[in-house]
Design an enzyme around this catalytic site. Structure first.
Site, short mmCIF file in Angstrom:
data_model
loop_
_atom_site.label_atom_id
_atom_site.label_comp_id
_atom_site.label_asym_id
_atom_site.label_seq_id
_atom_site.Cartn_x
_atom_site.Cartn_y
_atom_site.Cartn_z
N THR A 1 66.87 -32.58 101.09
CA THR A 1 68.00 -33.32 100.53
C THR A 1 67.68 -34.79 100.23
OG1 THR A 1 68.76 -33.79 102.77
CG2 THR A 1 69.73 -31.88 101.67
N GLY A 2 66.53 -35.26 100.67
CA GLY A 2 66.17 -36.68 100.46
C GLY A 2 65.69 -36.93 99.04
N ALA A 3 65.43 -38.21 98.74
CA ALA A 3 65.00 -38.59 97.39
C ALA A 3 63.68 -37.91 97.02
CB ALA A 3 64.86 -40.11 97.30
N VAL A 4 62.71 -37.93 97.95
CA VAL A 4 61.41 -37.33 97.66
C VAL A 4 61.53 -35.81 97.63
CG1 VAL A 4 59.05 -37.04 98.50
CG2 VAL A 4 60.11 -39.30 98.53
N ARG B 1 73.04 -31.11 109.70
CA ARG B 1 74.13 -31.63 108.87
C ARG B 1 74.13 -31.05 107.46
NH1 ARG B 1 73.87 -36.92 106.73
NH2 ARG B 1 71.90 -36.95 107.80
N CYS C 1 53.14 -45.06 99.10
CA CYS C 1 53.39 -45.11 97.65
C CYS C 1 52.63 -46.23 96.94
CB CYS C 1 54.89 -45.22 97.38
SG CYS C 1 55.72 -46.48 98.34
N ARG D 1 60.28 -56.55 98.13
CA ARG D 1 61.29 -55.69 97.51
C ARG D 1 61.94 -56.45 96.37
NH1 ARG D 1 61.27 -50.54 98.42
NH2 ARG D 1 61.44 -50.81 100.68
N HIS E 1 57.12 -48.93 91.26
CA HIS E 1 56.54 -50.09 91.94
C HIS E 1 55.54 -50.76 90.99
CE1 HIS E 1 58.51 -48.90 95.47
NE2 HIS E 1 57.51 -48.51 96.24
#
Lengths: 334, 334
Positions: free
Chosen positions: B13-16, B41, B130, B236, B243
């Site tokens: 479910t994460g971005a990656v 969850r 990354c 950031r 990036h």
């Protein structure tokens, strides 16, 4: 009674000119007459100064009679065109453009660093490039401990460095992105909202931009380091105000982080802001609308035993331009 | 008929994880069964994969029976906790976390650079950081001409590097700034909209962050340069995706800009994008949602005759994470 001075402001409607007006007032500069000058287009408009409205006049070669100090906040072309009229009038010309910065007979001055150079002027004193001023203020205390030989620098430059139209363009693009509207880029080469542009100024034959070379050329002259070498990469970032600089500074002999930190802490114009336990490091958010350069993230350069890495931020419209010019003028007031 | 593989995705479910799902489909990875795993969850929710809805299961030590390859897209803690269950099941664990990257018996692989290392695995292969992947892809062609001794690096890291919540926080702050509402910062230490934060990861005893040290530690392992020294500053920036990295690279012997450019142009995973006359240089705007690292602004380092300055950008969710992991898996498919 203290002497008061007749001040002409060439470029009274631009971002730096407007900042100069409020700073002359804020710093209680002893102004007798203020003569705001701009292009014919702006002539007849008013500027606000010390509670008065003063009419802007068109800048011509006849504008400078009676002026003691002329602040230049226009492009190099107009500065070159009007310089001899200014100096012939007997005024000191403190010029923010790059027109005269590298001339041998023109001092290039950051008052915290080389105020003595200002006194050698022959009518013109140049105000350095914004990123150069901020970096020079941050690294000068280190150079006093051991002369700097070289620096590798990457900049993070705010959109206000491009004048008043810069923030307007960023804001318009931010709104257009949210509304899914077309993005228009006029001030910058490409969209700057949510983007980075590694291109400020014009490309030179060595593939650096003129903006990037200023750090070496102007830095060398200000810091009195004739052999200074700087590899610089200048990048426009979607920040409104305050330029940030990441630098690795190599000195002739080793300087400890403790000694460098102490020297920066004591140096005029600098604030050591460097406490990792409190998450204290310079950021545009906290350094804007001030005249101080914040310096932090000091640590050993891991690639060179005589190197120090640091990060600094400063308001480039103020210390990087308007404040520095007024500080130069303050060297000449009674 | 080609063999198909049972793939478990830890952190679906994460971005990656989400990016991995779409990349497995886009790259026609030969998937037999897909087993999406996440925390309790998220268990019971669906993921979309190749036109099907597949139920997410809770990740436990019993989740990996029958899996051929397990992609890890969760934090170091959970990776450590589940690693032995994965390897005991006989699967190859390709882990995106930093848990095992520096272990001697765990290959750290960028397939364009050191694919041969992957074959030496003992059950776990680590996917690098990354910024390290993007920088390593850009500088490896130079290191092949003459080994890199040191690099001074400044990063410009997009908010998506902090996971899916990063872009959400930036967007919410942008809207709050326009509406003059209160700014809330949960994902980042401070407001990131219109700001820069020179602090990614945790501070170490040497005053670098762990994120900054990854470029030296992981770069050294990937590039087979045991003595590589890197001074890195990680920052950031308010960019959604991709990036960017400003680097000065010093090699053992001098490499010409022409030779470096040619090598980068030919190297897998790289795109030489470097034409000042056409304003061609890498920018997040043009490098996102791709698997290629764009490299430009190549020029002589003015501080070191064996140095080259360059600027590169790459999509850190794709090549900096998800794509690289899948490319590692592709080294093992028939």
């Amino acid at each position: 009674m203290k002497r008061k001075y007749n001040i002409a402001l060439l470029g009274a409607t631009g971002a730096v000119g407007q900042e100069m007006l409020s700073l002359l007032e804020e710093r209680n500069f002893p102004v007798n007459n203020l003569i705001p000058l701009a292009s014919a287009r702006s002539a007849g408009k008013d500027v606000d100064f010390c509670g008065e409205k003063i009419k802007i006049k068109e800048a011509t070669s006849n504008s400078f009679a009676g002026a003691d100090i002329v602040f230049g906040a226009v492009g190099s072309g107009l500065s070159r065109e009007l310089a001899s009229s200014i100096t012939n009038s007997g005024a000191i010309f403190i010029d923010n453009s790059s027109a005269f910065r590298m001339n041998d007979d023109v001092p290039l001055v950051v008052p915290e660093i080389n105020p003595e150079d200002a006194k050698k002027h022959k009518g013109i004193i140049a105000n350095p490039n914004c990123s150069t001023i901020i970096t020079a203020v941050a690294v000068n205390p280190i150079s006093k401990l051991s002369p700097i030989k070289s620096m590798v620098v990457s900049t993070y430059q705010a959109v206000s460095g491009a004048g008043a139209a810069g923030p307007q363009e960023l804001l318009a693009q931010v709104k257009a992105l949210l509304a899914n509207d077309e993005i228009k880029s006029n001030v910058f080469q490409y969209q700057i909202a949510e983007n980075l542009i590694p291109h400020i100024g014009s490309f030179l034959d060595n593939d650096y931009t003129d903006e990037e070379m200023k750090l070496q050329r102007e830095g060398s002259k200000i810091l009195h380091l004739p052999d200074l070498k700087v590899s610089c990469t200048c990048v426009r970032v979607p920040v409104i105000r305050s330029h940030s600089i990441s630098a690795c500074v190599v000195t002739e002999s080793q300087v400890s982080i403790e000694a460098a930190s102490k020297a920066i802490d004591k140096a005029p114009g600098c604030k050591l802001y460097d406490d990792k336990t409190k998450k204290q490091y310079p950021m545009p958010l906290i350094t804007s609308n001030q005249d101080i350069v914040y310096v932090g993230r000091l640590r050993k350069d891991l690639t060179n035993e005589n190197g120090i890495a640091l990060w600094c931020c400063g308001d480039q419209v103020r210390k990087g331009a308007a404040t520095n010019a007024i500080q130069i003028a303050e060297l000449f007031i009674d």
